[in-house]
Design a protein around this motif. Structure first.
Motif, PDB file in Angstrom:
ATOM      1  N   SER A  99       6.251   3.344  -3.204  1.00 18.19           N
ATOM      2  CA  SER A  99       5.260   3.710  -2.198  1.00 18.19           C
ATOM      3  C   SER A  99       5.237   2.657  -1.107  1.00 18.19           C
ATOM      4  CB  SER A  99       3.858   3.833  -2.823  1.00 18.19           C
ATOM      5  OG  SER A  99       3.851   4.815  -3.846  1.00 18.19           O
ATOM      6  N   GLN A 124       2.967   1.652   2.707  1.00 20.68           N
ATOM      7  CA  GLN A 124       1.967   1.913   3.734  1.00 20.68           C
ATOM      8  C   GLN A 124       2.660   2.040   5.081  1.00 20.68           C
ATOM      9  OE1 GLN A 124      -1.479   2.186   3.817  1.00 20.68           O
ATOM     10  NE2 GLN A 124      -1.686   2.128   1.586  1.00 20.68           N
ATOM     11  N   GLY A 147       2.498  10.761   6.607  1.00 20.12           N
ATOM     12  CA  GLY A 147       2.232  10.583   5.197  1.00 20.12           C
ATOM     13  C   GLY A 147       2.840  11.687   4.358  1.00 20.12           C
ATOM     14  N   THR A 186       7.026   7.569  -1.190  1.00 18.91           N
ATOM     15  CA  THR A 186       5.694   8.043  -0.814  1.00 18.91           C
ATOM     16  C   THR A 186       5.170   7.169   0.309  1.00 18.91           C
ATOM     17  OG1 THR A 186       5.230   8.838  -3.057  1.00 18.91           O
ATOM     18  CG2 THR A 186       3.344   8.470  -1.594  1.00 18.91           C
ATOM     19  N   SER A 206       1.986   6.441   2.847  1.00 20.86           N
ATOM     20  CA  SER A 206       0.541   6.657   2.966  1.00 20.86           C
ATOM     21  C   SER A 206       0.015   5.914   4.180  1.00 20.86           C
ATOM     22  CB  SER A 206      -0.186   6.170   1.708  1.00 20.86           C
ATOM     23  OG  SER A 206       0.079   4.808   1.477  1.00 20.86           O
TER      24      SER A 206
END
Length: 800
Positions: free
Chosen positions: A557, A559, A618, A641, A643
């Motif tokens: 993941s 950001q 996202g 992923t 986000s």
């Protein structure tokens, strides 16, 4: 061994100073010279490392593959009957993680001596390379003994001059000869009729009471008397309690004749005297630990027994002798009684017998030919240990006992020219009746020719050949790897002919990129008069080079505005290492990728950095990492992923199962194309395909909503040329994605139904061959063996 058998060693060491968990011996001549026990000057292994043990899953794979191979083999190859069963006895790893599994055979519940089966696989455990057994005939015996256990014991005891102990007799089937027989195995310990120690396995016919066979665990050895200089060895202890016990190598310790390790309150050992037994243990520990390290770093073996353990050493034997007795090494003195037989090559030789015992099927059978191969094995491991240590106080060579002068005759054996000391250079029909130490000559000579060649130069001695050929060596490390691989395929009775075949198989498995090493092994055997054997492997060209790509981890993941990394791992899966260029496909908008480095050699790794911009949408995306070498590509997927960024667009992923198929021309295959929403909402998708001429693709249905599936039918016309084709299965909405399908077509316009099946050929899953006019598809990766014809082994081949 008596002096005429040329055994013994001189050990000259000065005062010894011990630091915690290590031992340092300072030579009387100079405290400034010497070498580390770990082999400071040894050649460093090159990637991939020799010691690369398989992981737990790969070990499970190997057992599964081996079990299938045993069930698939026709009875003529394994000589198995309906009353035979197989149980895994042990599994060891070899060079670069190649796996060797030994199975114990039972017949109607009784162990079968000589019936063991060895199965060799690749490191992954998914491809079977070799299946061998020493059993020469199918067992069909009455398992009811008419000779009592007590009578068998009496017969066994009579084989020794004196007996200290006789073990409880065990009923089994003896099957190393042409006719298997019911037998009692009785192990008697004592003194042989020649006056030496003996741990004798006596096989007594359980029907008529005659002695079928005897095998002695005691293997007498030889050594030289060079001191080692400054050495460091691993010991145990702290404070005021120290022990000659290795904390890193289970089972290795050194002490006197009672078997207990030497202990003391201080951390200093030995006085440098050739008659001091503590000093003898310094020598023994140094050599045994160096040999362990050589086995690990050069040959990829985990410990003396291949399973992470070693064995004790005893010193102070009141005899001009040194030997291995099946469970420990024992070292005596030289004839002058002023030095102990614990120098580098005598210790390496004796532990070499232990390696021999715990390789392949374990046993070797009786007789002087097997004994000569065992003695030669000790010499070879002594030479390997000397070369690995590269100690300037005992420069590596191929002479055995060159500094001992045990009986005023100089060296004990000469590996590059055995005949210089009266031993045979060449194999002949007289070897089976030649004393075992002399019978070591042909294999010792073979090893030198393989490692160094017939005229190596650089100050190394020339070596005559029995067929007047000129040979070029491949180096002692490669020669040792091939020899160890052959030893892992050992079956009883062990012969020079079997050793030739086993080492040829070993060369093919270890060096699949070409025929250089294979041809060197073959030429070296011919040069000592061990000629071609029926059914032995051949090498015409190595398999094409190939590689794999994997990711660790395979998901992560990030950001928006930040980055995440993963490791891109490559491995050589065929041939030789290639240069692999790394790239990505299907990067989501706002995400960039970089590799460090962007190009690697197969077997190396790279770091992939995925950076998401502040405006990245996202969602969860599949990023495909692509490795390219020439025309070959392999892929691995990373689930990313993102986000904290912008709202995601509608997107999806696509996959196909199965992703490959093999069909005859004029036939079709089907698969399922699946889609999955990866961000946003589901969208309508139109399906299409990119296919070569002669191949048609249809979808049912041809339009789906993301998250749904469609059945794909892929048909090859009767005129489609034989070959393998990559078909792109496309799904298009607001964005487009595709999945690849590999179609192998047999027969048709290309003619034939695949290549003709051949022995000693590597096949992978999906390969199509023809045999007796019929096409077959490979179900399990393996190297074909005589008797594995596709019609005989439905577990390996599916008829098309």
């Amino acid at each position: 061994m008596n002096p005429t058998m040329r055994s013994g060693a001189v050990a000259v060491l000065a005062a010894v100073t011990l630091t915690t968990a290590s031992l340092t011996a300072v030579p009387a001549a100079s405290a400034a010279t010497g070498a580390k026990a770990a082999g400071a000057q040894a050649t460093a292994p090159t990637p991939p490392p020799a010691f690369a043990p398989p992981n737990a899953q790969e070990r499970r794979n190997a057992q599964t593959s081996a079990d299938k191979a045993l069930s698939a083999n026709p009875s003529k190859l394994l000589r198995k009957s309906g009353n035979d069963k197989f149980k895994l006895l042990r599994s060891v790893a070899g060079t670069r993680g190649l796996q060797y599994l030994t199975y114990q055979r039972t017949h109607r519940g009784l162990p079968v001596y000589g019936g063991e089966v060895v199965v060799a696989t690749d490191k992954t455990g998914q491809s079977v390379d070799t299946v061998v057994t020493g059993q020469q005939a199918t067992v069909d015996v009455d398992t009811k003994a008419t000779v009592t256990a007590a009578a068998a014991t009496a017969t066994a005891r009579a084989q020794l001059a004196s007996v200290e102990e006789a073990a409880t007799p065990a009923l089994l089937v003896h099957a190393t000869t042409d006719t298997p027989r019911l037998a009692w195995e009785v192990v008697v310990t004592g003194t042989s009729k020649q006056g030496g120690p003996s741990v004798l396995h006596v096989y007594v016919d359980a029907k008529d009471g005659s002695v079928i066979d005897t095998v002695d665990d005691v293997r007498e050895g030889t050594g030289n008397g060079k001191y080692n200089g400054r050495v460091t060895i691993d010991t145990s202890g702290s404070g005021s309690s120290y022990s000659m016990t290795d904390p890193k190598r289970p089972g290795l310790r050194c002490g006197g004749q009672n078997g207990a390790a030497y202990t003391k309150s201080s951390d200093t050992w030995g006085n440098g005297s050739g008659t001091d037994l503590e000093t003898a243990c310094v020598d023994a520990m140094y050599a045994a630990q160096t040999e362990w390290n050589m086995l690990r770093d050069w040959l990829g073996r985990n410990g003396t027994n291949g399973s992470g353990s070693s064995f004790p050493a005893r010193v102070g034997l009141a005899d001009v002798n040194a030997y291995w007795n099946g469970s420990y090494t024992n070292f005596g003195r030289n004839q002058a009684n002023n030095g102990q037989a614990t120098s580098m090559d005598v210790v390496g030789h004796e532990y070499g017998h232990a390696i021999f015992q715990f390789s392949g099927s374990g046993g070797a059978g009786s007789g002087n030919e097997a004994g000569g191969l065992n003695e030669s094995t000790g010499d070879i491991f002594g030479a390997l240990t000397e070369h690995y240590a590269n100690n300037p106080n005992d420069p590596p060579d191929y002479l055995v006992g060159e500094s001992v002068n045990l009986a005023g005759r100089g060296p004990i054996r000469n590996m590059y020219n055995p005949s210089a000391l009266g031993d045979p250079n060449c194999y002949s029909s007289s070897i089976p009746s030649t004393e075992v130490h002399s019978a070591a000559g042909p294999q010792n000579h073979w090893f030198y020719l393989l490692a160094e060649g017939s005229n190596p130069g650089g100050g190394k001695p020339t070596s005559p050949t029995c067929n007047s050929t000129t040979l070029t060596g491949i180096g002692i490390q490669k020669a040792g790897q091939i020899f160890m691989g052959g030893l892992n395929l050992k079956t009883a009775p062990w012969t020079h002919a079997k050793a030739r075949v086993a080492t040829l198989r070993s060369a093919l498995q270890l060096f699949p990129g070409g025929c250089t090493e294979f041809n060197a092994v073959k030429a070296a055997w011919a040069a000592v008069s061990v000629n071609a054997q029926s059914g032995e492997p051949t090498c015409t060209a190595g398999p094409s080079s190939d590689f794999s790509v994997s990711l660790s981890p395979s998901s992560g993941s990030v950001q928006a505005g930040q980055s995440v990394t993963t490791r891109v791992n490559t491995a050589v899966t065929g041939g030789s290492a290639q240069s692999v260029s790394l790239s990505t496909r299907s990067l989501p908008s706002g995400v960039t990728a970089s590799f460090s480095p962007a190009t690697v050699t197969a077997g190396q790794s790279s770091t992939l950095t995925l950076s998401a911009s502040s405006g990245a949408a996202g969602g969860t995306y599949q990023v495909t990492v692509v490795g390219t070498a020439g025309s070959t590509t392999h892929e691995a997927n990373y689930s990313l992923t993102v986000s904290g960024g912008q709202p995601s667009q509608n997107d999806f992923s696509v996959s196909v199962n199965p992703s490959s198929a093999s069909v005859q021309a004029g036939k079709s295959a089907s698969a399922t194309l699946s889609t999955k929403v990866t961000s946003g909402s589901a969208q309508s998708l139109t399906l299409s395909a990119g296919a070569p001429s002669g191949v048609t693709v249809s979808f049912s249905p041809a339009t789906i909503t993301a998250g749904q599936s469609s059945t794909v039918t892929i048909a090859a016309s009767s005129a489609t040329a034989a070959g393998t084709y990559t078909i792109s299965l496309n799904a298009a909405g607001t964005v487009s994605h595709a999945a690849s399908f590999s179609l192998t077509v047999t027969g048709g316009g290309g003619g034939g139904g695949g290549t003709a099946w051949a022995t000693y050929t590597s096949y992978k899953v999906g390969d199509v061959v023809t045999y007796n006019g019929v096409s077959y598809r490979c179900l399990q990766a393996h190297t074909s063996m005589p008797g594995w014809e596709p019609s005989n082994v439905p577990a390996l081949w599916q008829r098309l």
